[in-house]
Motif scaffolding. Structure first.
Motif, PDB file in Angstrom:
ATOM      1  N   LYS A   1      49.445 -11.103 -13.221  1.00  0.00           N
ATOM      2  CA  LYS A   1      48.499  -9.993 -13.087  1.00  0.00           C
ATOM      3  C   LYS A   1      48.100  -9.445 -14.448  1.00  0.00           C
ATOM      4  O   LYS A   1      46.939  -9.057 -14.671  1.00  0.00           O
ATOM      5  N   ARG A   2      49.078  -9.383 -15.365  1.00  0.00           N
ATOM      6  CA  ARG A   2      48.757  -8.895 -16.709  1.00  0.00           C
ATOM      7  C   ARG A   2      47.755  -9.805 -17.400  1.00  0.00           C
ATOM      8  O   ARG A   2      46.772  -9.346 -17.997  1.00  0.00           O
TER       9      ARG A   2
ATOM     10  N   GLY B   1      44.393  -9.338 -15.793  1.00  0.00           N
ATOM     11  CA  GLY B   1      43.744  -8.099 -16.230  1.00  0.00           C
ATOM     12  C   GLY B   1      43.187  -8.228 -17.637  1.00  0.00           C
ATOM     13  O   GLY B   1      42.075  -7.723 -17.932  1.00  0.00           O
TER      14      GLY B   1
ATOM     15  N   ARG C   1      39.334  -7.749 -18.659  1.00  0.00           N
ATOM     16  CA  ARG C   1      38.951  -6.806 -19.722  1.00  0.00           C
ATOM     17  C   ARG C   1      38.108  -7.498 -20.792  1.00  0.00           C
ATOM     18  O   ARG C   1      37.062  -6.984 -21.210  1.00  0.00           O
TER      19      ARG C   1
END
Length: 290
Positions: A229-230, A233, A237
């Motif tokens: 998930k990091r 993300g 971004r």
């Protein structure tokens, strides 16, 4: 005169009959003895070898005949010799015995052994080992190997991974038995019995070990999901930064709205899409499915 002669003749015949009767009993005894001797000798002279059997001839003057095995059928030998008949089919025995672990714990084993004597070496087997070769060679040899290998193991090791080690040791025992003119087809471990308290303790320990491993797996999975998930993300971004640098200020929402409208219009669901003319220009989507 005639009467006198007749009387003499009767006396003569009576004497003969009396003598015959007197000699009949010893003669009958003689014939009975002959029949008994013939019956006894026939059992030691005629031997029937049935299917699945082989015979070994022992001569009183020449010893064991090791270079010939008598096949099935009727065979005759001298009454002072002897024929030993062996079962040459694959046979099975299931011995069970107790062995000790390296900590002195008593374990009960039940095994199955399938074996058969080597047919061509039956005479040598008879001469070197004898008819009781199962209890003389097979069981003691395999039991000795099992006692030796299990004596170096712990109860938990036997309960979990010990079977593979035991089977490997048994294979070595089979090779040793084969040198004694016997074929061991297979040795199976039917059952390994530990004391109930020890078995329950080992089982509980194994269950707890699996629970710990399952917990570690869950924690590791959650860590990987968090990393995923990091990374996702960070990708989103970076994507938005690139789009924002390419579009005029404040146009990102309009661009995302156009993407959403295009995606919805391609779906199979019935809907009404109203493109707004307001300041933001975002679409209004009405689903007409009931």
């Amino acid at each position: 005169m005639e009467k006198g002669k007749r009387g003499d003749n009767l006396k003569f015949y009576k004497k003969i009959i009396t003598k015959l009767k007197a000699g009949a009993i010893p003669l009958l005894i003689f014939f009975l003895m002959v029949l008994i001797i013939i019956s006894y000798l026939s059992k030691r002279t005629f031997y029937s070898i049935m299917p699945g059997e082989g015979g070994v001839h022992w001569s009183r003057f020449h010893g064991t005949e090791i270079d010939y095995v008598y096949p099935e059928g009727l065979h005759t030998i001298y009454p002072w010799d002897k024929m030993y008949i062996y079962n040459v089919r694959i046979q099975e025995i299931a011995p069970e015995f107790d062995v000790l672990t390296n900590t002195g714990l008593r374990i009960h084993l039940l095994i199955s052994i399938r074996y058969a004597p080597k047919y061509k070496l039956l005479g040598v087997l008879h001469q070197k080992v004898g008819p009781d070769y199962v209890n003389t060679v097979i069981i003691p040899e395999i039991e000795a190997v099992l006692r030796e290998i299990i004596g170096t193991m712990g109860a938990e090791e036997i309960y979990t991974t010990g079977r593979a080690v035991i089977i490997e040791a048994i294979n070595q025992a089979i090779e040793q038995v084969a040198q004694r003119y016997i074929n061991v087809d297979d040795v199976l471990i039917k059952r390994i019995d530990l004391p109930n308290t020890v078995a329950k303790a080992i089982q509980y320990k194994i269950e707890q070990k699996h629970l710990v491993e399952a917990h570690k797996f869950i924690v590791e999975r959650e860590k990987k999901e968090a990393d995923r998930k990091r990374i996702e993300g960070e990708g989103i971004r970076d994507q938005l930064k690139i789009i924002a640098s390419a579009l005029p200020e404040g146009e990102i929402l309009k661009w995302k709205g156009i993407q959403a409208t295009e995606s919805i219009s391609k779906s199979d669901n019935a809907k009404v899409v109203i493109v707004g003319n307001g300041p933001e220009g975002l679409p209004i989507i009405l689903n007409t499915d009931k």
